[in-house]
Design an enzyme around this catalytic site. Structure first.
Site, PDB file in Angstrom:
ATOM      1  N   LYS A 191      -3.390   5.905 -13.027  1.00 50.08           N
ATOM      2  CA  LYS A 191      -2.125   5.150 -13.073  1.00 50.08           C
ATOM      3  C   LYS A 191      -2.265   3.800 -12.376  1.00 50.08           C
ATOM      4  O   LYS A 191      -1.783   2.784 -12.868  1.00 50.08           O
ATOM      5  CB  LYS A 191      -0.998   5.970 -12.437  1.00 50.08           C
ATOM      6  CG  LYS A 191      -0.461   7.044 -13.372  1.00 50.08           C
ATOM      7  CD  LYS A 191       0.587   7.901 -12.714  1.00 50.08           C
ATOM      8  CE  LYS A 191       1.925   7.182 -12.586  1.00 50.08           C
ATOM      9  NZ  LYS A 191       2.965   8.093 -12.026  1.00 50.08           N
TER      10      LYS A 191
ATOM     11  N   GLY B  48       1.718  -8.658 -13.930  1.00 47.61           N
ATOM     12  CA  GLY B  48       3.086  -9.122 -14.195  1.00 47.61           C
ATOM     13  C   GLY B  48       3.600 -10.022 -13.082  1.00 47.61           C
ATOM     14  O   GLY B  48       4.262 -11.038 -13.337  1.00 47.61           O
TER      15      GLY B  48
ATOM     16  N   LYS C  87     -10.833   1.343 -14.216  1.00 54.58           N
ATOM     17  CA  LYS C  87     -11.284  -0.009 -13.867  1.00 54.58           C
ATOM     18  C   LYS C  87     -11.717  -0.776 -15.113  1.00 54.58           C
ATOM     19  O   LYS C  87     -11.527  -1.999 -15.200  1.00 54.58           O
ATOM     20  CB  LYS C  87     -12.433   0.068 -12.850  1.00 54.58           C
ATOM     21  CG  LYS C  87     -11.991   0.519 -11.457  1.00 54.58           C
ATOM     22  CD  LYS C  87     -11.139  -0.538 -10.751  1.00 54.58           C
ATOM     23  CE  LYS C  87     -10.853  -0.166  -9.301  1.00 54.58           C
ATOM     24  NZ  LYS C  87      -9.966  -1.145  -8.630  1.00 54.58           N
TER      25      LYS C  87
ATOM     26  N   VAL D 214       2.097   0.640  -6.255  1.00 52.62           N
ATOM     27  CA  VAL D 214       2.127  -0.444  -7.247  1.00 52.62           C
ATOM     28  C   VAL D 214       2.088   0.062  -8.689  1.00 52.62           C
ATOM     29  O   VAL D 214       2.195  -0.739  -9.627  1.00 52.62           O
ATOM     30  CB  VAL D 214       1.009  -1.494  -7.014  1.00 52.62           C
ATOM     31  CG1 VAL D 214       1.180  -2.170  -5.672  1.00 52.62           C
ATOM     32  CG2 VAL D 214      -0.382  -0.893  -7.153  1.00 52.62           C
TER      33      VAL D 214
ATOM     34  N   TYR E 258     -11.934   7.093 -12.610  1.00 48.22           N
ATOM     35  CA  TYR E 258     -12.052   5.824 -11.878  1.00 48.22           C
ATOM     36  C   TYR E 258     -12.706   4.768 -12.777  1.00 48.22           C
ATOM     37  O   TYR E 258     -12.202   3.648 -12.913  1.00 48.22           O
ATOM     38  CB  TYR E 258     -12.899   6.048 -10.630  1.00 48.22           C
ATOM     39  CG  TYR E 258     -13.048   4.846  -9.727  1.00 48.22           C
ATOM     40  CD1 TYR E 258     -11.938   4.281  -9.100  1.00 48.22           C
ATOM     41  CD2 TYR E 258     -14.305   4.296  -9.474  1.00 48.22           C
ATOM     42  CE1 TYR E 258     -12.094   3.188  -8.244  1.00 48.22           C
ATOM     43  CE2 TYR E 258     -14.460   3.211  -8.623  1.00 48.22           C
ATOM     44  CZ  TYR E 258     -13.347   2.664  -8.008  1.00 48.22           C
ATOM     45  OH  TYR E 258     -13.499   1.596  -7.157  1.00 48.22           O
TER      46      TYR E 258
ATOM     47  N   ARG F  11     -17.743   9.474   1.426  1.00 41.43           N
ATOM     48  CA  ARG F  11     -18.843   8.632   0.955  1.00 41.43           C
ATOM     49  C   ARG F  11     -20.044   8.770   1.876  1.00 41.43           C
ATOM     50  O   ARG F  11     -19.937   9.214   3.013  1.00 41.43           O
ATOM     51  CB  ARG F  11     -18.390   7.178   0.843  1.00 41.43           C
ATOM     52  CG  ARG F  11     -17.604   6.987  -0.443  1.00 41.43           C
ATOM     53  CD  ARG F  11     -17.374   5.550  -0.744  1.00 41.43           C
ATOM     54  NE  ARG F  11     -16.210   5.069  -0.051  1.00 41.43           N
ATOM     55  CZ  ARG F  11     -15.567   3.961  -0.401  1.00 41.43           C
ATOM     56  NH1 ARG F  11     -15.995   3.225  -1.405  1.00 41.43           N
ATOM     57  NH2 ARG F  11     -14.517   3.571   0.266  1.00 41.43           N
TER      58      ARG F  11
ATOM     59  N   ASP G   3       0.867  -1.183   0.000  1.00 42.99           N
ATOM     60  CA  ASP G   3       0.000   0.000   0.000  1.00 42.99           C
ATOM     61  C   ASP G   3       0.898   1.226   0.000  1.00 42.99           C
ATOM     62  O   ASP G   3       1.931   1.224   0.671  1.00 42.99           O
ATOM     63  CB  ASP G   3      -0.888   0.007   1.252  1.00 42.99           C
ATOM     64  CG  ASP G   3      -2.195   0.765   1.045  1.00 42.99           C
ATOM     65  OD1 ASP G   3      -3.261   0.198   1.274  1.00 42.99           O
ATOM     66  OD2 ASP G   3      -2.130   1.950   0.650  1.00 42.99           O
ATOM     67  N   ASN G   4       0.526   2.245  -0.768  1.00 43.01           N
ATOM     68  CA  ASN G   4       1.337   3.481  -0.705  1.00 43.01           C
ATOM     69  C   ASN G   4       0.772   4.458   0.326  1.00 43.01           C
ATOM     70  O   ASN G   4       1.304   5.543   0.517  1.00 43.01           O
ATOM     71  CB  ASN G   4       1.452   4.159  -2.085  1.00 43.01           C
ATOM     72  CG  ASN G   4       0.128   4.702  -2.575  1.00 43.01           C
ATOM     73  OD1 ASN G   4      -0.915   4.500  -1.953  1.00 43.01           O
ATOM     74  ND2 ASN G   4       0.158   5.387  -3.705  1.00 43.01           N
TER      75      ASN G   4
ATOM     76  N   THR H 154     -20.134  -0.838  -0.580  1.00 40.77           N
ATOM     77  CA  THR H 154     -19.869  -1.679   0.588  1.00 40.77           C
ATOM     78  C   THR H 154     -19.540  -0.771   1.766  1.00 40.77           C
ATOM     79  O   THR H 154     -18.962   0.299   1.577  1.00 40.77           O
ATOM     80  CB  THR H 154     -18.680  -2.614   0.283  1.00 40.77           C
ATOM     81  OG1 THR H 154     -18.996  -3.346  -0.905  1.00 40.77           O
ATOM     82  CG2 THR H 154     -18.431  -3.605   1.402  1.00 40.77           C
TER      83      THR H 154
HETATM   84  N1  UDP Z   1     -24.218  11.477  -0.993  1.00 50.98           N
HETATM   85  C1  UDP Z   1     -25.036  12.287  -0.216  1.00 50.98           C
HETATM   86  N2  UDP Z   1     -24.503  12.904   0.885  1.00 50.98           N
HETATM   87  C2  UDP Z   1     -23.212  12.754   1.258  1.00 50.98           C
HETATM   88  C3  UDP Z   1     -22.376  11.908   0.485  1.00 50.98           C
HETATM   89  C4  UDP Z   1     -22.916  11.291  -0.639  1.00 50.98           C
HETATM   90  O1  UDP Z   1     -26.236  12.456  -0.506  1.00 50.98           O
HETATM   91  O2  UDP Z   1     -22.819  13.350   2.278  1.00 50.98           O
HETATM   92  C5  UDP Z   1     -24.816  10.777  -2.155  1.00 50.98           C
HETATM   93  C6  UDP Z   1     -24.012  10.878  -3.449  1.00 50.98           C
HETATM   94  O3  UDP Z   1     -24.359  12.041  -4.179  1.00 50.98           O
HETATM   95  C7  UDP Z   1     -24.451   9.602  -4.154  1.00 50.98           C
HETATM   96  C8  UDP Z   1     -24.706   8.615  -3.010  1.00 50.98           C
HETATM   97  O4  UDP Z   1     -24.869   9.413  -1.839  1.00 50.98           O
HETATM   98  O5  UDP Z   1     -25.662   9.822  -4.851  1.00 50.98           O
HETATM   99  C9  UDP Z   1     -23.584   7.625  -2.799  1.00 50.98           C
HETATM  100  O6  UDP Z   1     -22.377   8.342  -2.794  1.00 50.98           O
HETATM  101  P1  UDP Z   1     -20.968   7.717  -2.380  1.00 50.98           P
HETATM  102  O7  UDP Z   1     -19.984   8.835  -2.397  1.00 50.98           O
HETATM  103  O8  UDP Z   1     -21.110   6.965  -1.112  1.00 50.98           O
HETATM  104  O9  UDP Z   1     -20.586   6.653  -3.489  1.00 50.98           O
HETATM  105  P2  UDP Z   1     -21.006   6.339  -5.006  1.00 50.98           P
HETATM  106  O10 UDP Z   1     -21.996   5.254  -4.893  1.00 50.98           O
HETATM  107  O11 UDP Z   1     -21.603   7.573  -5.648  1.00 50.98           O
HETATM  108  O12 UDP Z   1     -19.742   5.924  -5.645  1.00 50.98           O
END
Ligand code: UDP
Length: 311
Positions: free
Chosen positions: A91, A102, A149, A57, A145, A186, A31-32, A175
């Protein structure tokens, strides 16, 4: 048996370290630490079957000795993190995946890629099956992102086809659980932290967008089964229990007894934020005999307990 886990100090990577150690494996974690945390693996210090190497990595990976499986989990994974580190995100998805593949090739190891529901973009098919090719805006803020992926999945299949590497691809849906970074932006850590501070929960947009939240323990079980299966095509792992973000805010306020309510922040929703997301898990059910077991309220209680000591 010895496994290499990239992103081993991250939320999911560290839980994988625990799982493989519990199964008797030796574990090498890389992990960096740009989004991973030493805190997540501190309890493993002194375990002679565990080794941590601070390494990015996206640069050449050198590992001494045999490796039986490589689990490639290194990457920023929350929208705030990959917006902060857009180039590192691309990256690690491209160069990091190449280096991790690899290692698998050089060691004759099995390879498992942590892919994501984000490869479906803002999906036009609901729920999302693995056959759906997705709806990604390459130049939108989330594109770094999503495309990284998507590239990593293609590279994984190319190594499988050209070099005969034994590969697995898990598409991970939202998750949550202990060891999520409280500040990764999140919705789960944001809402829980706000609720524990007695602040209103910030709903972005109008809150009608949906997500389906899977408790980490269910996800780790699915990944463990997938690695040990003989299934090469991508498999969705997630919990199909779909809620709107507004409903989710009410649930969090209820279980934390937060009287502060909800504040709607229409403008905070980033472009390309998917309207609906729900995994179709028929494939996981069929090939892995897997389905999630932990109810949202039970998982939330455990997650809140973890965050309580950190807020
Ligand atoms: N979201 C929200 N309030 C927050 C953070 C996120 O309403 O404080 C919303 C965000 O706009 C998205 C959903 O919750 O519609 C899930 O966001 P998250 O960043 O958890 O991950 P995502 O599923 O979008 O990758």
């Amino acid at each position: 048996m010895r496994v290499l886990i990239t992103g081993g100090a991250g939320f999911l990577g560290s839980h994988l370290c625990d799982r493989f150690l519990a199964e008797g494996y030796e574990v090498v974690a890389l992990d960096n630490l740009i989004t991973g945390k030493v805190d997540n693996i501190a309890h493993l210090a002194g375990n002679d079957r565990f080794r941590f190497i601070k390494h990015d990595v996206s640069n050449y990976i050198f590992i001494d000795g045999p490796i039986d499986a490589v689990l490639h989990f290194a990457s920023p994974a929350s929208p705030i993190d990959y917006l902060k580190y857009p180039i590192q995100t691309m990256k690690v998805g491209a160069l990091g995946s190449h280096n991790a593949l690899g290692v698998a090739k050089a060691k004759g190891a099995r390879f498992l890629l942590a892919s994501t529901s984000e490869i479906y973009g803002d999906p036009l098919v609901h729920p999302q099956t693995e056959d759906y090719a997705g709806n990604v805006d390459t130049i939108g803020p989330r594109g770094v992102y999503d495309e990284a992926k998507r590239f990593a999945e293609s590279l994984t299949m190319a190594y499988h086809r050209e070099h005969g590497i034994d590969t697995r691809i898990v598409r991970i849906f939202n998750t949550y659980g202990p060891r999520m970074n409280l500040k990764d932006g999140r919705v789960v850590p944001n809402f829980i932290a706000q609720a524990l501070r007695g602040e209103p929960l910030t709903v972005y947009g109008d809150g009608s967008q949906t997500r389906s939240f899977c408790f980490y323990a269910d996800l780790i079980e699915g990944i463990y089964r997938l690695l040990n299966s003989d299934f090469t095509n991508p498999v969705n792992i997630g919990n199909p229990h779909e809620v709107t973000i507004m409903e989710f805010a009410h649930i969090v306020n209820q279980v934390t007894d937060n009287p502060a309510g909800i504040v709607v922040k229409e403008e905070a929703r980033i472009k390309g934020d998917p309207e609906r997301r729900q995994p179709d898990i028929s494939r996981a059910h069929k090939v892995l005999d897997w389905e999630p077991k932990v109810e949202l309220l039970d998982g939330l209680h455990e997650t809140i307990k973890y965050f309580r000591t950190r807020v």
